[in-house]
Design a protein around this motif. Structure first.
Motif, PDB file in Angstrom:
ATOM      1  N   ALA A 206      -7.146  -5.297   2.972  1.00 45.30           N
ATOM      2  CA  ALA A 206      -6.272  -5.592   1.833  1.00 45.30           C
ATOM      3  C   ALA A 206      -5.990  -4.333   1.025  1.00 45.30           C
ATOM      4  O   ALA A 206      -4.865  -4.105   0.557  1.00 45.30           O
ATOM      5  CB  ALA A 206      -6.912  -6.661   0.946  1.00 45.30           C
ATOM      6  N   PHE A 207      -7.002  -3.497   0.864  1.00 50.10           N
ATOM      7  CA  PHE A 207      -6.873  -2.241   0.117  1.00 50.10           C
ATOM      8  C   PHE A 207      -5.866  -1.309   0.784  1.00 50.10           C
ATOM      9  O   PHE A 207      -4.971  -0.759   0.133  1.00 50.10           O
ATOM     10  CB  PHE A 207      -8.248  -1.585   0.040  1.00 50.10           C
ATOM     11  CG  PHE A 207      -8.335  -0.392  -0.872  1.00 50.10           C
ATOM     12  CD1 PHE A 207      -7.777  -0.407  -2.141  1.00 50.10           C
ATOM     13  CD2 PHE A 207      -9.008   0.758  -0.461  1.00 50.10           C
ATOM     14  CE1 PHE A 207      -7.870   0.692  -2.987  1.00 50.10           C
ATOM     15  CE2 PHE A 207      -9.112   1.859  -1.289  1.00 50.10           C
ATOM     16  CZ  PHE A 207      -8.542   1.827  -2.554  1.00 50.10           C
ATOM     17  N   MET A 208      -5.996  -1.155   2.101  1.00 51.13           N
ATOM     18  CA  MET A 208      -5.110  -0.255   2.832  1.00 51.13           C
ATOM     19  C   MET A 208      -3.668  -0.758   2.826  1.00 51.13           C
ATOM     20  O   MET A 208      -2.730   0.049   2.809  1.00 51.13           O
ATOM     21  CB  MET A 208      -5.603  -0.076   4.257  1.00 51.13           C
ATOM     22  CG  MET A 208      -6.971   0.594   4.373  1.00 51.13           C
ATOM     23  SD  MET A 208      -7.049   2.189   3.509  1.00 51.13           S
ATOM     24  CE  MET A 208      -5.819   3.129   4.407  1.00 51.13           C
ATOM     25  N   ARG A 209      -3.492  -2.071   2.817  1.00 51.00           N
ATOM     26  CA  ARG A 209      -2.125  -2.612   2.768  1.00 51.00           C
ATOM     27  C   ARG A 209      -1.439  -2.277   1.452  1.00 51.00           C
ATOM     28  O   ARG A 209      -0.223  -2.076   1.418  1.00 51.00           O
ATOM     29  CB  ARG A 209      -2.165  -4.129   2.966  1.00 51.00           C
ATOM     30  CG  ARG A 209      -2.402  -4.554   4.412  1.00 51.00           C
ATOM     31  CD  ARG A 209      -2.493  -6.056   4.540  1.00 51.00           C
ATOM     32  NE  ARG A 209      -2.619  -6.466   5.927  1.00 51.00           N
ATOM     33  CZ  ARG A 209      -2.903  -7.701   6.323  1.00 51.00           C
ATOM     34  NH1 ARG A 209      -3.100  -8.663   5.405  1.00 51.00           N
ATOM     35  NH2 ARG A 209      -2.989  -8.001   7.600  1.00 51.00           N
ATOM     36  N   VAL A 210      -2.227  -2.229   0.379  1.00 53.85           N
ATOM     37  CA  VAL A 210      -1.648  -1.917  -0.932  1.00 53.85           C
ATOM     38  C   VAL A 210      -1.365  -0.420  -1.065  1.00 53.85           C
ATOM     39  O   VAL A 210      -0.269  -0.017  -1.469  1.00 53.85           O
ATOM     40  CB  VAL A 210      -2.579  -2.389  -2.070  1.00 53.85           C
ATOM     41  CG1 VAL A 210      -2.036  -1.926  -3.427  1.00 53.85           C
ATOM     42  CG2 VAL A 210      -2.722  -3.900  -2.053  1.00 53.85           C
ATOM     43  N   ILE A 211      -2.335   0.416  -0.715  1.00 53.05           N
ATOM     44  CA  ILE A 211      -2.184   1.866  -0.954  1.00 53.05           C
ATOM     45  C   ILE A 211      -1.520   2.611   0.198  1.00 53.05           C
ATOM     46  O   ILE A 211      -1.025   3.723   0.011  1.00 53.05           O
ATOM     47  CB  ILE A 211      -3.551   2.519  -1.243  1.00 53.05           C
ATOM     48  CG1 ILE A 211      -4.433   2.489   0.017  1.00 53.05           C
ATOM     49  CG2 ILE A 211      -4.238   1.845  -2.411  1.00 53.05           C
ATOM     50  CD1 ILE A 211      -5.668   3.349  -0.088  1.00 53.05           C
ATOM     51  N   GLY A 212      -1.491   2.009   1.387  1.00 53.99           N
ATOM     52  CA  GLY A 212      -0.988   2.698   2.568  1.00 53.99           C
ATOM     53  C   GLY A 212       0.390   3.322   2.402  1.00 53.99           C
ATOM     54  O   GLY A 212       0.573   4.520   2.694  1.00 53.99           O
TER      55      GLY A 212
END
Length: 240
Positions: free
Chosen positions: A218-224
């Motif tokens: 979920a984190f990587m989807r937001v900051i990616g």
């Protein structure tokens, strides 16, 4: 916004006339008790006599946050700045309440992050926060506290049913995902230093359970889209 350097708030009326065969007398006008004009929920909280001033401010802030939606954002933000926030402790309470909501209301993580940007701009025009208690420092501390709170899974209650244990784990995972999505939105808006990214990733890998791995996704989807770029100065570390 420049990237912060740091790491990890009744009108009275006459009565009917009496009459008889001899005379008519006008009774003395007796004013009725005035009915106060309706006040906003925030004003009502701030004018209550019970509780300390800090408690009143906390209640007023909570009233506004409970009403906050995308449609009401512009109308409610001025009310938030007028809710009695006068010191850094009020800002800390506001951030605490905001993170509590962000952990469960995943669909509002972008709105809550935008609220932090607006608060940062507003507080910069006041003397509420000084250099040692800047808004971004308060925000960072709250991010870290919330992240660590939800990092470790809850202790298993072996006396509880399997269904209750699964529900407890699900709530833990939902709060962790909600918290990290909010942190990600703050990073995208440069309200936190990008150093936080690698710190979060390292901590999630260290625990490494089903919930932390889902949180990492979920984190990587937001900051990616903003940080998974070759020109980001920590991209090599992220890709390693």
């Amino acid at each position: 916004l420049p990237e912060p350097e740091d790491n990890w708030r009744l009108n009275s009326g006459s009565l009917p006339e009496n009459s008889n065969t001899h005379k008519r007398e006008r009774r003395e006008k007796t004013p009725k008790a005035e009915v106060p004009m309706a006040k906003s929920a925030t004003s009502w909280v701030l004018n209550r006599k019970d509780g300390s001033k800090d408690e009143q401010v906390s209640k007023a802030i909570n009233v506004i946050l409970n009403k906050l939606t995308l449609e009401k954002f512009d109308a409610l933000f001025p009310k938030l700045t007028e809710s009695g926030i006068t010191k850094a402790d009020h800002v800390r309470k506001l951030m605490n309440l905001l993170f509590e909501k962000a952990t469960t209301q995943h669909n509002y993580s972008q709105m809550y992050a935008d609220l932090c940007v607006r608060l940062n701009d507003w507080l910069a025009t006041t003397t509420i926060c000084d250099e040692s208690n800047s808004f971004k420092r308060i925000l960072l501390n709250q991010c870290q506290d919330s992240f660590l709170t939800y990092l470790e899974p809850p202790q298993v209650n072996h006396d509880a049913s399997e269904e209750d244990q699964l529900e407890a784990f699900f709530k833990y995972k939902q709060r962790m995902v909600g918290n990290i999505r909010f942190v990600g939105e703050l990073l995208v808006r440069k309200m936190l230093s990008s150093k936080v990214i690698m710190q979060c990733i390292d901590e999630l890998f260290a625990v490494s359970n089903e919930a932390t791995l889902e949180t990492l996704v979920a984190f990587m989807r937001v900051i990616g889209p903003d940080f998974d770029r070759a020109d980001w100065n920590r991209h090599a570390q992220l890709a390693a």
